[in-house]
Design an enzyme around this catalytic site. Sequence first.
Site, PDB file in Angstrom:
ATOM      1  N   LEU A 100      20.583  19.926  44.372  1.00 46.78           N
ATOM      2  CA  LEU A 100      20.724  18.694  45.155  1.00 46.78           C
ATOM      3  C   LEU A 100      19.850  17.629  44.502  1.00 46.78           C
ATOM      4  O   LEU A 100      18.812  17.959  43.907  1.00 46.78           O
ATOM      5  CB  LEU A 100      20.256  18.914  46.600  1.00 46.78           C
ATOM      6  CG  LEU A 100      21.101  19.837  47.478  1.00 46.78           C
ATOM      7  CD1 LEU A 100      20.482  19.938  48.876  1.00 46.78           C
ATOM      8  CD2 LEU A 100      22.543  19.358  47.581  1.00 46.78           C
ATOM      9  N   ASP A 101      20.240  16.371  44.648  1.00 46.34           N
ATOM     10  CA  ASP A 101      19.400  15.281  44.154  1.00 46.34           C
ATOM     11  C   ASP A 101      18.083  15.268  44.928  1.00 46.34           C
ATOM     12  O   ASP A 101      18.013  15.773  46.058  1.00 46.34           O
ATOM     13  CB  ASP A 101      20.091  13.925  44.379  1.00 46.34           C
ATOM     14  CG  ASP A 101      21.383  13.799  43.595  1.00 46.34           C
ATOM     15  OD1 ASP A 101      21.523  14.507  42.581  1.00 46.34           O
ATOM     16  OD2 ASP A 101      22.245  12.997  44.012  1.00 46.34           O
ATOM     17  N   ALA A 102      17.090  14.617  44.367  1.00 44.28           N
ATOM     18  CA  ALA A 102      15.770  14.565  45.018  1.00 44.28           C
ATOM     19  C   ALA A 102      15.877  13.964  46.428  1.00 44.28           C
ATOM     20  O   ALA A 102      15.201  14.411  47.354  1.00 44.28           O
ATOM     21  CB  ALA A 102      14.805  13.748  44.170  1.00 44.28           C
TER      22      ALA A 102
END
Length: 231
Positions: A100-102
Amino acid sequence: MRLDKFLCDALGATRKEATKLIKSGDVMVNGTTLKSGAHKLTDACVVEWQNRELTLHGPKYIMLFKPDGYVCSHEDGFNPTAFVLLDEVKMESLHFAGRLDADTTGLVLITDDGKWSHRITSPKHKCEKTYRVWLADPIQDDYVTKFKQGIELRNERDLTLPAKLEVITENEVLLTIVEGKYHQVKRMFAALGNKVEGLHRERVGAIELDPDLELGEYRYLTEEEVDSVWK
Ligand code: URA
């Protein structure tokens, strides 16, 4: 990892049982009897119970409720890695089964079983991922059809595979996709002239984020959840 947690995992004991075992004087770490469950183990520690060496058996399968601000990789110099949220031994053998993105929250799966994670991440297997998406602008009438037909992403030759969009409100949707291209959800909405303001993963395949987990908490998957990946 703490000694009492290690005993829970290695023996299938409850925390109370593990504390009792330690207090009984039957647990040794590197040849020394220890009486505190809080003792921190390193990978080099040899733990014995009743003169038997204990190990953590089998592969590990973990679900983490990832908070905003952690990366699913090694530290990027700005955000810490989500691995810091785990209290496990042999951390170096674990990897993320999909990232997942940050700034995305929600369900992240972590394992040391490469075949299992490949089943989730390989495009060939078309594993469904469901995201709750909050949008800057109201959705348009044609979105559901467009997601179903496939969307042309910048710098991609092929259209995205058919995706399912469920409308919750005009600015909130549930989106189910079967691919995992870089920033895919954000790019799909950007291609329609909209902007993702919040993104949260709720489901991977048949595995749903446990509502009992708080942000940053994790638990081991059940046997049923682990096996669901092969079905
Ligand atoms: N798609 C995105 O754009 N970001 C994520 O974190 C996951 C899917």
